[in-house]
Design a protein around this motif. Structure first.
Motif, PDB file in Angstrom:
ATOM      1  N   GLU A  65       7.441  -1.294  19.580  1.00  0.00           N
ATOM      2  CA  GLU A  65       6.394  -1.000  18.604  1.00  0.00           C
ATOM      3  C   GLU A  65       5.309  -2.064  18.713  1.00  0.00           C
ATOM      4  OE1 GLU A  65       6.177   1.579  16.674  1.00  0.00           O
ATOM      5  OE2 GLU A  65       8.195   2.450  16.772  1.00  0.00           O
ATOM      6  N   SER A  66       4.072  -1.684  18.414  1.00  0.00           N
ATOM      7  CA  SER A  66       2.950  -2.618  18.448  1.00  0.00           C
ATOM      8  C   SER A  66       2.622  -3.091  17.039  1.00  0.00           C
ATOM      9  CB  SER A  66       1.721  -1.962  19.068  1.00  0.00           C
ATOM     10  OG  SER A  66       1.924  -1.698  20.435  1.00  0.00           O
ATOM     11  N   THR A  67       2.099  -4.304  16.957  1.00  0.00           N
ATOM     12  CA  THR A  67       1.688  -4.872  15.669  1.00  0.00           C
ATOM     13  C   THR A  67       0.541  -5.843  15.912  1.00  0.00           C
ATOM     14  OG1 THR A  67       2.408  -6.168  13.767  1.00  0.00           O
ATOM     15  CG2 THR A  67       3.404  -6.721  15.875  1.00  0.00           C
ATOM     16  N   ASN A  68      -0.295  -6.035  14.879  1.00  0.00           N
ATOM     17  CA  ASN A  68      -1.382  -7.009  14.984  1.00  0.00           C
ATOM     18  C   ASN A  68      -1.012  -8.356  14.372  1.00  0.00           C
ATOM     19  OD1 ASN A  68      -1.403  -6.453  12.265  1.00  0.00           O
ATOM     20  ND2 ASN A  68      -3.436  -5.506  12.245  1.00  0.00           N
ATOM     21  N   ARG A  69       0.247  -8.508  13.970  1.00  0.00           N
ATOM     22  CA  ARG A  69       0.677  -9.735  13.305  1.00  0.00           C
ATOM     23  C   ARG A  69       1.277 -10.762  14.259  1.00  0.00           C
ATOM     24  NH1 ARG A  69       4.466  -7.702   8.648  1.00  0.00           N
ATOM     25  NH2 ARG A  69       4.834  -9.961   8.497  1.00  0.00           N
ATOM     26  N   LEU A  70       1.495 -10.361  15.510  1.00  0.00           N
ATOM     27  CA  LEU A  70       2.062 -11.280  16.496  1.00  0.00           C
ATOM     28  C   LEU A  70       0.995 -11.730  17.480  1.00  0.00           C
ATOM     29  CD1 LEU A  70       5.411  -9.427  17.331  1.00  0.00           C
ATOM     30  CD2 LEU A  70       5.161 -11.462  15.899  1.00  0.00           C
ATOM     31  N   SER A  71       1.180 -12.925  18.031  1.00  0.00           N
ATOM     32  CA  SER A  71       0.281 -13.399  19.084  1.00  0.00           C
ATOM     33  C   SER A  71       0.642 -12.708  20.401  1.00  0.00           C
ATOM     34  CB  SER A  71       0.401 -14.916  19.227  1.00  0.00           C
ATOM     35  OG  SER A  71       1.595 -15.259  19.921  1.00  0.00           O
ATOM     36  N   PRO A  72      -0.233 -12.772  21.401  1.00  0.00           N
ATOM     37  CA  PRO A  72       0.035 -12.067  22.675  1.00  0.00           C
ATOM     38  C   PRO A  72       1.297 -12.521  23.392  1.00  0.00           C
ATOM     39  CG  PRO A  72      -2.288 -12.640  22.508  1.00  0.00           C
ATOM     40  CD  PRO A  72      -1.603 -13.330  21.360  1.00  0.00           C
ATOM     41  N   THR A  73       1.830 -13.699  23.075  1.00  0.00           N
ATOM     42  CA  THR A  73       3.028 -14.183  23.769  1.00  0.00           C
ATOM     43  C   THR A  73       4.243 -14.230  22.844  1.00  0.00           C
ATOM     44  OG1 THR A  73       2.399 -16.480  23.300  1.00  0.00           O
ATOM     45  CG2 THR A  73       1.705 -15.548  25.421  1.00  0.00           C
ATOM     46  N   GLN A  74       4.223 -13.381  21.800  1.00  0.00           N
ATOM     47  CA  GLN A  74       5.360 -13.291  20.889  1.00  0.00           C
ATOM     48  C   GLN A  74       5.927 -11.878  20.899  1.00  0.00           C
ATOM     49  OE1 GLN A  74       3.491 -14.565  17.199  1.00  0.00           O
ATOM     50  NE2 GLN A  74       4.531 -16.556  17.296  1.00  0.00           N
ATOM     51  N   ALA A  75       7.211 -11.779  20.592  1.00  0.00           N
ATOM     52  CA  ALA A  75       7.878 -10.488  20.398  1.00  0.00           C
ATOM     53  C   ALA A  75       8.980 -10.687  19.371  1.00  0.00           C
ATOM     54  CB  ALA A  75       8.445  -9.956  21.710  1.00  0.00           C
TER      55      ALA A  75
END
Length: 628
Positions: A65-75
């Motif tokens: 799933e995608s979210t705007n709450r994480l940075s590009p290098t987080q999961a």
């Protein structure tokens, strides 16, 4: 055993650099989610989607799933169907886990937050998560900060014997990626169907289409594939063919090209182009070792005199190969044995982009030897880039473990930025087959840990338990003990005893059943040969009496019965081995082994049976069966 390892049953391998246990555990659900940043790079998304597929195969359905709450290098891995609140998302990576391939992992009752330095770091974080899930049912609350000792951690696969099938090679790549290995040297020899050299490929060779699929698979897991094309020595697979015989350095031997003939460079570079068009990594290994025949050809002898010696002749040719690769945007790699005997000026003449693989295959108690350090210190002084080279096969008596430790010590001193470990499967083309690389998994996992965590990680005594958990999923202490006892006996080449440990466990391991099945079948073949050798000892020590027909009737008859028993069981042993080995390699190589090593043992049984044929067989109650 450290308290944190024993109390929480953490069997991670490689073991992370830093673990802090805290907080409530996470209980994963049958269906989970992996939240990825809207701004993640293509490669980061690729790593995360591959991770979701891997977790599904392990029994944990995971939806990306995608979210705007994480940075590009987080999961974030979590059972929650909506992105949960998580404090500290803005906390940056610090220290060495912020360096290339590093990562931080936070486990709470809500989920697992993975924060990586780059997409490769996310690959490694995912590998750690996969191990934690497999070792469940719950993951302890913790924070992990992890990073590699060496930027390049390489396994060398020797295709000369037991060349892997395409599917098995993909599985090998997956297994090594899960151990944070990031490069494989593929020593194809004649087991790639080179388009530029029709008729060179052996039966069972990989096609360009198969290798293209393998390359894509490796990219999915962040593993760089490095093709090896020997440029001068170790070219038996080419020069043994009549159509290439004119390129031999010596007319009677096919180990080495003549470097002076222009056709040689043309064939070598054409083979490199065949593989470079498929493998997208920046490295190509050009071999460069085993050139003892250099100067035997009249043209080579004359050119060596013109240039000032055999070393100059070698550099002239290898320099051409290296510059060809550099001009094509590739980084050449070479074994270093010839360079050890050269002057400083000669070593510096090699293109500076080239990487020397400095090999030293003795263990010497697990410490870097003067032979290793003297060469490495000189190369460092000359500004040469060096990768070490250790062996993981043969691993008998733990020599390979010591050798890996010795090179790891050199790495911790800062002498090398990569380490290659090799599983030799044949000494040379048409030479005897060694044990399959499948028997070297203990040394492979040991090397993976040392290359990532270094000597200062967990002591060797704690490796066996984590090995059997990682390889076979064995959580029961008794099962762990029996599995390692069997593996230990394989390492010591006591195959009959090893099989007695492993055979009852075939249906008891939670995973790795195929590997265990093959190892048991290999041990059964070894047990058969062990029995033959013991019978030979009995016969040879009493040969004159047995030949004259005056041997002790009871003991001679019982020996005859055991020979007949081994003959009767041999067919089933061979059939089981063939069935297991076909998962790994081509039928032709299996048959070669059966028709050489195994056939020789069968021939010995026939001869002993003939010698003992006049001795009466003992009654059933006095017979002693062979256990294979």
């Amino acid at each position: 055993m450290p308290q944190e390892l024993s109390e929480t049953r953490l069997y991670l391998l490689p073991y992370p650099r830093n673990i802090s246990l805290r907080g409530a555990p996470l209980r994963p659900a049958p269906s989970n989610y992996l939240y990825i940043s809207d701004n993640a790079t293509v490669n980061m998304r690729r790593r995360c989607h591959v991770l979701c597929k891997q977790l599904y195969e392990c029994g944990f359905r995971t939806n990306p799933e995608s979210t705007n709450r994480l940075s590009p290098t987080q999961a974030l891995f979590t059972p929650a169907a909506t992105m949960p609140k998580w404090d500290g998302l803005e906390r940056p990576l610090r220290g060495q886990c912020a360096a290339p391939e590093g990562y931080r992992m936070n486990v709470t009752s809500v989920g697992v937050l993975m924060h990586s330095a780059d997409d490769q770091g996310m690959q490694h974080a995912g590998a750690t998560l996969k191990q934690l899930l497999l070792d469940g049912p719950e993951i302890p609350g913790m924070e992990i900060e992890d990073y590699p000792l060496l930027p390049w951690r390489i396994m060398h696969l020797d295709f000369r014997g037991w060349a892997p099938t395409a599917e098995h090679l993909k599985q090998i790549i997956t297994n090594f990626a899960d151990l944070k290995i990031n490069a494989l040297i593929l020593d194809y020899e004649s087991f790639f169907d080179f388009p530029s050299q029709p008729g060179l490929a052996s039966e069972g060779a990989l096609s360009p289409a198969e290798v293209s699929e393998i390359e894509l698979h490796a990219q999915d897991f962040g593993v760089t594939l490095i093709p090896l094309v020997p440029c001068l020595g170790n070219v038996n697979h080419v020069l043994r063919l009549p159509s290439y015989a004119a390129l031999r350095e010596h007319p009677e031997y096919f180990q080495q090209y003549c470097p002076v003939l222009p056709e040689t460079l043309g064939i070598v570079t054409a083979m490199m182009e065949d593989l470079a068009s498929i493998h997208l990594g920046k490295f190509i290994h050009a071999g460069g070792d085993e050139v003892r025949l250099l100067g035997a050809h009249p043209a080579s002898e004359a050119r060596a005199k013109q240039l000032g010696g055999r070393a100059a002749l070698y550099l002239d040719y290898v320099g051409k190969v290296s510059r060809y690769l550099v001009n094509g945007g590739r980084i050449p790699m070479l074994w270093d044995d010839m360079f050890r005997r050269m002057s400083d000026e000669q070593v510096k003449w090699l293109p500076e982009e080239a990487i020397l693989n400095s090999w030293q295959y003795e263990g010497h108690g697990g410490h870097a030897t003067p032979a290793i350090l003297t060469n490495l210190d000189r190369y460092r002084r000359l500004g040469r880039r060096v990768w070490g080279a250790a062996t993981r096969s043969p691993a008998a008596r733990y020599d390979a473990f010591d050798n890996i430790d010795a090179w790891t010590e050199a790495a911790e001193m800062g002498y090398v930025d990569g380490l290659v470990t090799t599983a030799w499967t044949r000494d040379h083309t048409l030479g005897p087959l060694f044990a399959p690389s499948e028997t070297t998994w203990p040394a492979a996992l040991y090397a993976a840990e040392r290359m990532w965590s270094g000597i200062k990680g967990l002591p060797r005594e704690q490796f066996p338990q984590r090995f059997v958990v990682r390889m076979f999923g064995a959580k029961d202490a008794a099962l762990q003990s029996r599995l390692w006892a069997g593996m230990d006996l394989i390492l010591r080449e006591h195959y009959r005893q090893a099989r007695e440990y492993l055979a009852p466990l075939l249906n008891m391991v939670p995973r790795g059943a195929n590997t265990l099945g093959f190892l048991e079948s290999w041990c059964a073949i070894g047990a058969l040969k062990d029995y033959v050798r013991s019978f030979e000892t009995d016969v040879s020590s009493n040969y004159s009496n047995l030949l004259a027909g005056c041997g002790d009737p009871f003991n001679s008859g019982r020996l005859r019965w055991r020979v007949l028993d081994a003959k009767a069981k041999a067919g089933n042993v061979i059939a089981r081995f063939q069935q297991q080995a076909l998962r790994l390699t081509s039928e032709r190589q299996i048959q070669e082994y059966i028709e050489s090593s195994v056939a020789y043992s069968l021939k010995q049984l026939e001869e002993m049976d003939s010698l003992l044929t006049n001795y009466p067989l003992p009654p059933p109650e006095w017979q002693q069966a062979v256990h294979i």
